[in-house]
Design an enzyme around this catalytic site. Structure first.
Site, mmCIF file in Angstrom:
data_model
loop_
_atom_site.group_PDB
_atom_site.id
_atom_site.type_symbol
_atom_site.label_atom_id
_atom_site.label_comp_id
_atom_site.label_asym_id
_atom_site.label_seq_id
_atom_site.Cartn_x
_atom_site.Cartn_y
_atom_site.Cartn_z
ATOM 1 N N HIS A 191 30.906 42.153 46.899
ATOM 2 C CA HIS A 191 29.873 41.756 45.979
ATOM 3 C C HIS A 191 28.668 41.081 46.045
ATOM 4 C CE1 HIS A 191 32.095 37.949 46.045
ATOM 5 N NE2 HIS A 191 31.319 37.483 45.220
HETATM 6 C C1 UD1 Z 1 28.947 35.532 40.687
HETATM 7 C C2 UD1 Z 1 28.662 34.528 41.193
HETATM 8 C C3 UD1 Z 1 28.982 34.559 42.720
HETATM 9 C C4 UD1 Z 1 30.524 34.717 42.810
HETATM 10 C C5 UD1 Z 1 31.071 35.864 42.124
HETATM 11 C C6 UD1 Z 1 32.454 36.010 41.833
HETATM 12 C C7 UD1 Z 1 26.452 33.484 40.768
HETATM 13 C C8 UD1 Z 1 25.010 33.728 41.023
HETATM 14 N N1 UD1 Z 1 27.143 34.524 41.139
HETATM 15 O O1 UD1 Z 1 28.499 36.943 41.146
HETATM 16 O O2 UD1 Z 1 28.917 33.290 43.259
HETATM 17 O O3 UD1 Z 1 30.873 34.881 44.179
HETATM 18 O O4 UD1 Z 1 30.681 35.847 40.513
HETATM 19 O O5 UD1 Z 1 33.063 37.230 41.619
HETATM 20 O O6 UD1 Z 1 26.922 32.922 39.782
HETATM 21 N N2 UD1 Z 1 29.636 42.357 35.391
HETATM 22 C C9 UD1 Z 1 30.491 43.441 34.680
HETATM 23 N N3 UD1 Z 1 31.466 42.586 34.175
HETATM 24 C C10 UD1 Z 1 31.886 41.482 34.369
HETATM 25 C C11 UD1 Z 1 30.966 40.575 35.177
HETATM 26 C C12 UD1 Z 1 29.992 41.230 35.774
HETATM 27 O O7 UD1 Z 1 30.310 44.630 34.468
HETATM 28 O O8 UD1 Z 1 32.955 40.999 33.659
HETATM 29 C C13 UD1 Z 1 28.568 43.141 36.123
HETATM 30 C C14 UD1 Z 1 27.224 43.117 35.520
HETATM 31 O O9 UD1 Z 1 26.480 44.418 35.787
HETATM 32 C C15 UD1 Z 1 26.526 41.986 36.267
HETATM 33 C C16 UD1 Z 1 26.816 41.933 37.610
HETATM 34 O O10 UD1 Z 1 28.205 42.526 37.528
HETATM 35 O O11 UD1 Z 1 24.969 42.051 36.182
HETATM 36 C C17 UD1 Z 1 26.792 40.559 38.169
HETATM 37 O O12 UD1 Z 1 27.469 39.601 37.585
HETATM 38 P P1 UD1 Z 1 27.135 38.152 37.989
HETATM 39 O O13 UD1 Z 1 28.222 37.252 37.234
HETATM 40 O O14 UD1 Z 1 25.816 37.886 37.291
HETATM 41 O O15 UD1 Z 1 27.310 38.175 39.438
HETATM 42 P P2 UD1 Z 1 28.376 38.249 40.393
HETATM 43 O O16 UD1 Z 1 27.748 39.168 41.356
HETATM 44 O O17 UD1 Z 1 29.556 38.652 39.668
HETATM 45 N N1 UDP Z 2 40.133 38.314 43.860
HETATM 46 C C1 UDP Z 2 41.177 39.059 42.609
HETATM 47 N N2 UDP Z 2 41.062 40.318 42.604
HETATM 48 C C2 UDP Z 2 40.030 41.049 43.100
HETATM 49 C C3 UDP Z 2 39.236 40.737 44.235
HETATM 50 C C4 UDP Z 2 39.427 39.215 44.452
HETATM 51 O O1 UDP Z 2 41.915 38.308 42.100
HETATM 52 O O2 UDP Z 2 40.201 42.485 43.073
HETATM 53 C C5 UDP Z 2 40.534 36.936 43.822
HETATM 54 C C6 UDP Z 2 40.845 36.718 45.415
HETATM 55 O O3 UDP Z 2 42.340 36.861 45.567
HETATM 56 C C7 UDP Z 2 40.183 35.179 45.365
HETATM 57 C C8 UDP Z 2 39.171 35.382 44.405
HETATM 58 O O4 UDP Z 2 39.235 36.399 43.390
HETATM 59 O O5 UDP Z 2 41.104 34.210 45.003
HETATM 60 C C9 UDP Z 2 37.776 35.257 45.063
HETATM 61 O O6 UDP Z 2 36.716 35.827 44.213
HETATM 62 P P1 UDP Z 2 35.414 36.367 44.751
HETATM 63 O O7 UDP Z 2 35.510 37.341 45.777
HETATM 64 O O8 UDP Z 2 35.142 37.107 43.225
HETATM 65 O O9 UDP Z 2 34.358 35.313 44.623
HETATM 66 P P2 UDP Z 2 33.963 34.077 45.751
HETATM 67 O O10 UDP Z 2 35.179 33.618 46.332
HETATM 68 O O11 UDP Z 2 33.294 35.078 46.875
HETATM 69 O O12 UDP Z 2 33.136 33.341 45.032
#
Ligand code: UD1
Ligand code: UDP
Length: 354
Positions: free
Chosen positions: A203
């Site tokens: 991601h």
């Molecule tokens: C965010 C965090 C990242 C973290 C990740 C965990 C920031 C800058 N990034 O990244 O540090 O590792 O969460 O998963 O805060 N979207 C959906 N549904 C949702 C959420 C997101 O469709 O419920 C889609 C949207 O198109 C959105 C994109 O995902 O634009 C990115 O979501 P965003 O929360 O901005 O960043 P993440 O890549 O999820």
């Molecule tokens: N995770 C989850 N379902 C998924 C992918 C990740 O429950 O499909 C959990 C994973 O086990 C871990 C946490 O989400 O506990 C990690 O989050 P993510 O990878 O979104 O973000 P990051 O740790 O990189 O900030």
């Protein structure tokens, strides 16, 4: 003692679930959900599964550019803090929700405590790196998960505010681990067998926002000899379709699913032969569960897992992913993330300072 907990993204619900029940034994907790993540599988599922109390406030901010998202969160959290006047604001990790929570609090002179402080990738192109540095410098108490994190804080002159508590993600993993056997049936539903598949999560913007890089990663992973279980983050899902890469992931060896719940994810991790990921949390869980990990990045914040040989960084060297996955045979498995009492240490420290 009254504590406002600010969460918003998937890993923060998981981390907060390790601390919240302990906090509630001695304090009043008010949970603010910024709404950064909002799909059922990215948010509600974790509240239900991990029995995290429903948020007292959901700001419903949703997705957007960094400035838009962080700015709206800052406004929303500030309003809550003015109404609630807590003794502490507790923030987790390194997302935009973390920074907004810390900034809103410090401007109102409300003490801030940062869980998972001191991590550094030293890559300022990562949005999380900016969030971490600013949050650490704005916070009054820094709860570091590892010795390396403590060293980073020392280098930035922050030692006097830092406490090594261990990792709350180890706490929650140890809590849920005994229930994993019951969830083992999932493997059949996913069409994989224990020890005979790879698990992929992706991601990071650096991997999924660049069509060429995303295509290269998917092609490299597709050369693995076993099925690849792939719970797809919504950001990645959107990019795969936008860049016309749907055909690649519809072919063997990918088995694509909507994001998993926490227990399902631990089952998927624990039974994988190898994990390929760019997630911070998943790298740690791979180590805790004793599963070799290939990290699809140039650098990591969890340097200890690399030093011990459990985690191998695969930056641009995607061509030999197959060989690298075969080569991981670490021997030592010391305790890196604590014994599962990080949450209790955090609560004790908050109480002792109020
Ligand atoms: C965010 C965090 C990242 C973290 C990740 C965990 C920031 C800058 N990034 O990244 O540090 O590792 O969460 O998963 O805060 N979207 C959906 N549904 C949702 C959420 C997101 O469709 O419920 C889609 C949207 O198109 C959105 C994109 O995902 O634009 C990115 O979501 P965003 O929360 O901005 O960043 P993440 O890549 O999820
Ligand atoms: N995770 C989850 N379902 C998924 C992918 C990740 O429950 O499909 C959990 C994973 O086990 C871990 C946490 O989400 O506990 C990690 O989050 P993510 O990878 O979104 O973000 P990051 O740790 O990189 O900030």
């Amino acid at each position: 003692m009254k504590v406002v907990t600010v969460v918003g993204a998937r890993p923060q619900f998981i981390k907060a679930a390790a601390v919240s029940p302990l906090l509630r034994q001695v304090a009043t907790e008010v949970i603010v959900h910024t709404g950064q993540h909002y799909d059922f599988n990215m948010s509600d599922i974790f509240f239900e599964e991990l029995e995290l109390p429903k948020p007292d406030y959901n700001l419903g901010i949703g997705s957007g550019s960094h400035g838009f998202q962080t700015g709206r969160m800052l406004e929303g959290v500030e309003e809550v803090l003015i109404a609630e006047r807590p003794d502490w604001v507790l923030v987790y990790g390194d997302t935009n929700s973390t920074l907004a929570g810390a900034l809103a609090a410090v401007k109102l002179h409300i003490p801030v405590a940062h869980v998972e402080a001191g991590l550094r990738s030293f890559n300022r192109a990562m949005p999380e790196e900016i969030n971490r540095v600013l949050t650490d410098h704005a916070s009054n108490l820094l709860f570091a998960p590892t010795k390396a994190a403590m060293d980073n804080l020392a280098r930035e002159g922050l030692s006097s505010r830092a406490i090594l508590v261990g990792d709350v993600m180890a706490d929650i993993l140890f809590r849920v681990q005994p229930k994993l056997k019951e969830a083992q049936d999932e493997l059949g539903r996913w069409g994989v067998q224990p020890g005979k598949y790879a698990l992929l999560t992706l991601h990071r913007p650096s991997n999924v926002d660049d069509p060429k890089r995303l295509h290269q990663i998917l092609l490299a992973v597709s050369k693995l000899k076993e099925p690849v279980l792939f719970p797809v983050h919504p950001r990645t899902q959107e990019r795969i379709w936008k860049y016309g890469l749907g055909k690649v992931v519809q072919a063997y060896p990918f088995r694509c699913f909507a994001p998993f719940g926490y227990r399902e994810m631990l089952v998927a991790e624990a039974n994988a032969r190898v994990i390929l990921t760019d997630s911070g949390g998943v790298q740690k869980e791979a180590y805790l569960l004793g599963v070799p990990c290939l990290t699809l990045r140039e650098e990591t914040e969890w340097v200890e897992t690399v030093a011990l040989g459990w985690n191998v960084l695969v930056g641009d060297a995607l061509g030999d992913v197959l060989e690298r996955a075969e080569e991981i045979h670490p021997v030592e498995h010391p305790d890196l993330f604590g014994k599962g009492d990080a949450g209790q240490r955090i609560v004790d420290a908050l109480r002792s300072v109020v």
